[in-house]
Design a protein around this motif. Structure first.
Motif, mmCIF file in Angstrom:
data_model
loop_
_atom_site.group_PDB
_atom_site.id
_atom_site.type_symbol
_atom_site.label_atom_id
_atom_site.label_comp_id
_atom_site.label_asym_id
_atom_site.label_seq_id
_atom_site.Cartn_x
_atom_site.Cartn_y
_atom_site.Cartn_z
ATOM 1 N N ASP A 53 0.822 -1.219 0.000
ATOM 2 C CA ASP A 53 0.000 0.000 0.000
ATOM 3 C C ASP A 53 0.847 1.256 0.000
ATOM 4 N N LEU A 54 2.089 1.151 0.484
ATOM 5 C CA LEU A 54 2.929 2.339 0.602
ATOM 6 C C LEU A 54 3.413 2.820 -0.757
ATOM 7 N N GLU A 55 3.507 1.928 -1.701
ATOM 8 C CA GLU A 55 3.929 2.299 -3.051
ATOM 9 C C GLU A 55 2.735 2.652 -3.922
ATOM 10 N N GLY A 56 1.586 2.064 -3.597
ATOM 11 C CA GLY A 56 0.434 2.161 -4.487
ATOM 12 C C GLY A 56 -0.354 3.449 -4.373
ATOM 13 N N TYR A 57 -0.091 4.230 -3.323
ATOM 14 C CA TYR A 57 -0.835 5.480 -3.126
ATOM 15 C C TYR A 57 0.137 6.614 -2.863
ATOM 16 N N LEU A 58 -0.299 7.826 -3.234
ATOM 17 C CA LEU A 58 0.587 8.979 -3.157
ATOM 18 C C LEU A 58 0.700 9.547 -1.737
ATOM 19 N N VAL A 59 1.907 9.720 -1.265
ATOM 20 C CA VAL A 59 2.281 10.527 -0.088
ATOM 21 C C VAL A 59 1.557 10.196 1.226
ATOM 22 N N ALA A 60 0.221 10.227 1.224
ATOM 23 C CA ALA A 60 -0.532 10.141 2.475
ATOM 24 C C ALA A 60 -0.204 8.888 3.308
ATOM 25 N N PRO A 61 -0.109 7.675 2.698
ATOM 26 C CA PRO A 61 0.209 6.500 3.524
ATOM 27 C C PRO A 61 1.591 6.594 4.187
ATOM 28 N N ARG A 62 2.578 7.101 3.458
ATOM 29 C CA ARG A 62 3.915 7.221 4.042
ATOM 30 C C ARG A 62 3.898 8.197 5.203
ATOM 31 N N ALA A 63 3.128 9.275 5.052
ATOM 32 C CA ALA A 63 3.030 10.255 6.134
ATOM 33 C C ALA A 63 2.380 9.623 7.360
ATOM 34 N N GLU A 64 1.363 8.809 7.126
ATOM 35 C CA GLU A 64 0.697 8.158 8.270
ATOM 36 C C GLU A 64 1.664 7.272 9.036
ATOM 37 N N VAL A 65 2.444 6.485 8.289
ATOM 38 C CA VAL A 65 3.372 5.557 8.936
ATOM 39 C C VAL A 65 4.460 6.316 9.699
ATOM 40 N N LEU A 66 5.046 7.311 9.057
ATOM 41 C CA LEU A 66 6.118 8.058 9.712
ATOM 42 C C LEU A 66 5.592 8.778 10.953
ATOM 43 N N ALA A 67 4.372 9.330 10.856
ATOM 44 C CA ALA A 67 3.793 10.018 12.011
ATOM 45 C C ALA A 67 3.530 9.032 13.144
ATOM 46 N N SER A 68 3.127 7.817 12.806
ATOM 47 C CA SER A 68 2.842 6.879 13.892
ATOM 48 C C SER A 68 4.135 6.405 14.558
ATOM 49 N N VAL A 69 5.206 6.226 13.782
ATOM 50 C CA VAL A 69 6.495 5.878 14.406
ATOM 51 C C VAL A 69 6.962 7.037 15.288
ATOM 52 N N ALA A 70 6.836 8.267 14.770
ATOM 53 C CA ALA A 70 7.260 9.435 15.541
ATOM 54 C C ALA A 70 6.420 9.594 16.805
ATOM 55 N N GLY A 71 5.123 9.302 16.685
ATOM 56 C CA GLY A 71 4.234 9.406 17.839
ATOM 57 C C GLY A 71 4.666 8.482 18.964
ATOM 58 N N GLN A 72 5.144 7.294 18.594
ATOM 59 C CA GLN A 72 5.565 6.335 19.618
ATOM 60 C C GLN A 72 6.971 6.587 20.132
ATOM 61 N N ALA A 73 7.867 7.015 19.251
ATOM 62 C CA ALA A 73 9.266 7.151 19.658
ATOM 63 C C ALA A 73 9.548 8.477 20.372
ATOM 64 N N SER A 74 8.654 9.462 20.232
ATOM 65 C CA SER A 74 8.905 10.812 20.761
ATOM 66 C C SER A 74 10.347 11.263 20.527
ATOM 67 N N PRO A 75 10.764 11.324 19.279
ATOM 68 C CA PRO A 75 12.150 11.658 18.983
ATOM 69 C C PRO A 75 12.456 13.139 19.207
ATOM 70 N N ALA A 76 13.763 13.466 19.204
ATOM 71 C CA ALA A 76 14.179 14.863 19.322
ATOM 72 C C ALA A 76 13.879 15.616 18.035
ATOM 73 N N ALA A 77 13.839 14.874 16.935
ATOM 74 C CA ALA A 77 13.504 15.484 15.643
ATOM 75 C C ALA A 77 13.239 14.391 14.623
ATOM 76 N N VAL A 78 12.546 14.753 13.553
ATOM 77 C CA VAL A 78 12.382 13.867 12.402
ATOM 78 C C VAL A 78 13.085 14.552 11.234
ATOM 79 N N LEU A 79 14.022 13.846 10.600
ATOM 80 C CA LEU A 79 14.764 14.416 9.476
ATOM 81 C C LEU A 79 14.406 13.696 8.181
#
Ligand SMILES: Cc1cc2nc3c(=O)[nH]c(=O)nc-3n(C[C@H](O)[C@H](O)[C@H](O)COP(=O)(O)OP(=O)(O)OC[C@H]3O[C@@H](n4cnc5c(N)ncnc54)[C@H](O)[C@@H]3O)c2cc1C
Ligand SMILES: Nc1ncnc2c1ncn2[C@@H]1O[C@H](COP(=O)(O)O)[C@@H](O)[C@H]1O
Lengths: 319, 259
Positions: free
Chosen positions: A65-91
């Motif tokens: 699904d990450l390749e088959g749709y534009l931008v939005a799925p990748r953003a969802e996944v990255l946001a959910s990893v960031a939400g859990q990891a509470s990183p100092a930054a996302v680069l």
């Protein structure tokens, strides 16, 4: 030490240089975690390189699904990893698609977005170069996880061992994120020359080159320097070279060590994409061409004489 | 098919653009203001869709009062009406706040597609269209060099670094266009005259049901802390080709240790 998430860009099973730059920057800010978001099998191919450049963790989010749709799925996944990891930054590296992903991640996290950083400081504040390099600004994100897009060639990548501990991520793409379906990916041009954004030397041709066949003059010069080939809009619109080679406002923005503009007048929209290059050389038969205002060295003359002679000189001096 | 075109007013690129030292925001009064160039392509695409499929074209601008000049220009190209969100409270907003304002304003307009330019010449962020799609929860069809509409299905060619991607979505959707897509029309004399009487609705932040604490410099997540004007580029050496131009460049490159 706080985690710093780095979105991995890979092509044909290899990690892009821009990602290695981000891992290098992330190491001075905290502990780098690479995030691989892509089709099944992507992580296996790139894990080794990520370890060599200091990734302590590798989040693996793989799904078709990450390749088959534009931008939005990748953003969802990255946001959910960031939400859990509470990183100092996302680069993420500054490509048009990554900037859109970064923006949506910042929106979802309720934090702030900084685009096109040329320096990322250890406290996640950044330096940006605006108005075509005329002004340099220091910016920061006030609250929440800063989401930062970094220009290519802003950091010199250096290796450092990392554990690259794999952390599987369950990918659940919402229906809302499946709105824009990628039906086809058409490859128009893929040469053996370096990519424009990665290149440290670029030779660009414009309307003065006069035709598709004549572009061999530009290509020969580029090859003698190990350079990437770029173009002005006049040359891409004429169909002499594919649009991906367009440098400028609506093309690629580059900042190489050396930029050689051949038969290009230097319109404001072209300058917007190249005027922060370290050294600029211009060849143009019109002494009034605005490109000369930017050039560190310029030759007023016919490109069909000057460029081949330069190619020959370079080949001779290398020899 | 009802179309909303997002139009931004920006400082003229050919003038020297400045930041205001008082609050590190763009000094919009220092230079001439023009319509963001690529937004003219967005307006043109809106006009072409209207001509092929019917409906209305509405211009939506978030910006200070003087942005009315750009709105009039957009109307003179043939758009039917405009919505202008103007409020002192918005000054200094970051792109995420602006996207929220635009999404709220879109809530007051009937639309099937929203068309934006791919990038504004002042901030050069290229993210607002994706953010508006995010805020509205509708598909994003950005960086289009070609748009085709078939009933409620829209297909675009999205420029990519290898070529282009064919991307498809159903309306409503947010589109952004690159300059390859069309050739914008010039306003005709008739168009300029007609634009004078076309309706422009002005909305404030509170009209949109947004709180003053949701917009503006004081509430922006990303902030400019300080800035510095870079030293101007030093004038270079320009020589006339006397049959040795290529060799002279090689000498220059060698002197700079670039070869
Ligand atoms: C919305 C928008 C976005 C744009 N985005 C971009 C962009 O991203 N990138 C971009 O490049 N442009 C862009 N443009 C177009 C830009 O305005 C110029 O039209 C374009 O850059 C001109 O290309 P050029 O310099 O090759 O052609 P010209 O301006 O025609 O210049 C050709 C030059 O070649 C010289 N020349 C001719 N023959 C010879 C010879 N034999 N030897 C030496 N010199 C010779 C001439 O003296 C002249 O200076 C954009 C325009 C718009 C409206
Ligand atoms: N304040 C604004 N009002 C209306 N449209 C805007 C505004 N800011 C950005 N846009 C639209 O979003 C596009 C991309 O802008 P940006 O993401 O800022 O580079 C522009 O070409 C406009 O179409």
């Amino acid at each position: 030490m706080a985690e710093v998430l780095v979105l991995v860009d890979a092509a044909d099973g290899a990690v892009k240089k821009s990602t290695l730059e981000l891992l290098t920057a992330a190491r001075s800010m905290g502990e780098p975690s690479a995030v691989v978001v892509g089709a099944p099998g992507t992580a296996a191919a790139v894990k080794g390189t990520l370890a060599e450049y200091g990734a302590a963790k590798v989040y693996v989010a793989e799904s078709d699904d990450l390749e088959g749709y534009l931008v939005a799925p990748r953003a969802e996944v990255l946001a959910s990893v960031a939400g859990q990891a509470s990183p100092a930054a996302v680069l993420v590296s500054s490509t048009p698609e990554n900037k859109e992903i970064a923006a949506r991640v910042a929106f979802k996290l309720g934090s702030g977005l900084l685009t096109d950083a040329v320096t990322v400081n250890d406290d996640a504040s950044v330096v940006q170069s605006i108005f075509g390099g005329a002004v340099t600004v220091q910016s920061k994100v006030g609250g929440g996880v800063p989401v930062i897009t970094v220009r290519a060639n802003s950091v010199t990548p250096s290796a450092a061992e990392g554990a690259a501990e794999e952390v599987p991520v369950t990918v659940e793409v919402s229906d809302a994120a499946k709105g824009a379906k990628v039906v086809d990916r058409v490859v128009e041009a893929k040469g053996s020359r370096p990519a424009l954004t990665d290149a440290s030397v670029i030779v660009s041709g414009g309307r003065g080159v006069g035709g598709a066949d004549n572009f061999s003059v530009i290509e020969a010069l580029a090859d003698s320097l190990g350079a990437a080939v770029g173009a002005s809009r006049a040359a891409t619109d004429a169909g002499w070279v594919p649009h991906q080679m367009q440098v400028g406002q609506t093309g690629v923005t580059v900042s190489p060590q050396l930029y050689i503009a051949v038969g290009i007048s230097g319109a404001i929209q072209h300058r917007a994409g190249m005027q922060t290059s370290k050294t600029i050389v211009a060849i143009n038969k019109d002494p009034e061409a605005p490109i000369f205002e930017l050039a560190d060295f310029g030759v007023v003359g016919d490109l069909f004489n000057v460029a081949p002679q330069l190619t020959e000189e370079l080949t001779k001096r290398k020899g | 098919m009802n179309i909303v075109v997002l139009v931004k007013q920006v400082p003229d690129t050919s003038a020297e653009r400045k930041l205001n030292p008082a609050d590190n925001t763009l000094d919009r009064d220092a230079v001439d203001a023009v319509i963001n160039e690529i937004d003219e392509y967005a307006i043109e695409e809106g006009m072409l869709l209207k001509e092929a499929h019917g409906g209305e074209v509405t211009i939506l601008t978030v910006g200070p009062d003087r942005a009315t000049e750009s709105i009039r220009k957009a109307l003179s190209m043939g758009a039917d009406k405009a919505v202008h969100v103007s409020d002192e409270a918005i000054h200094g907003s970051d792109v995420i706040q602006t996207a929220k304002v635009i999404a709220k304003a879109l809530g007051t307009i009937e639309y099937d597609v929203v068309i934006a330019g791919s990038e504004a010449t002042d901030t050069r962020m290229s993210v607002l269209p994706a953010l508006v799609a995010e805020a509205l929860g509708v598909p994003q069809l950005t960086h289009a060099r070609k748009v085709s509409v078939d009933g409620s299905s829209i297909t675009i060619e999205r420029v990519s670094d290898a070529g282009y991607d064919v991307v498809q979505a159903s309306t409503p959707a947010v589109i952004s266009v690159v300059e390859k897509i069309n050739e914008p029309r010039y306003p005709s004399f008739k168009g300029i005259m007609a634009a004078k009487s076309k309706p422009i609705q002005t909305l404030s932040v509170s009209d949109l049901g947004l709180g003053a604490d949701e917009v503006g410099l004081g509430n922006a997540a990303s902030q400019v802390v300080s800035f510095e004007v870079a030293p101007p580029r030093q004038a270079g050496q320009i020589v006339k080709d006397e049959g040795d131009g290529g060799a002279k460049i090689a000498d220059f490159l060698a002197s700079k240790k670039l070869i």
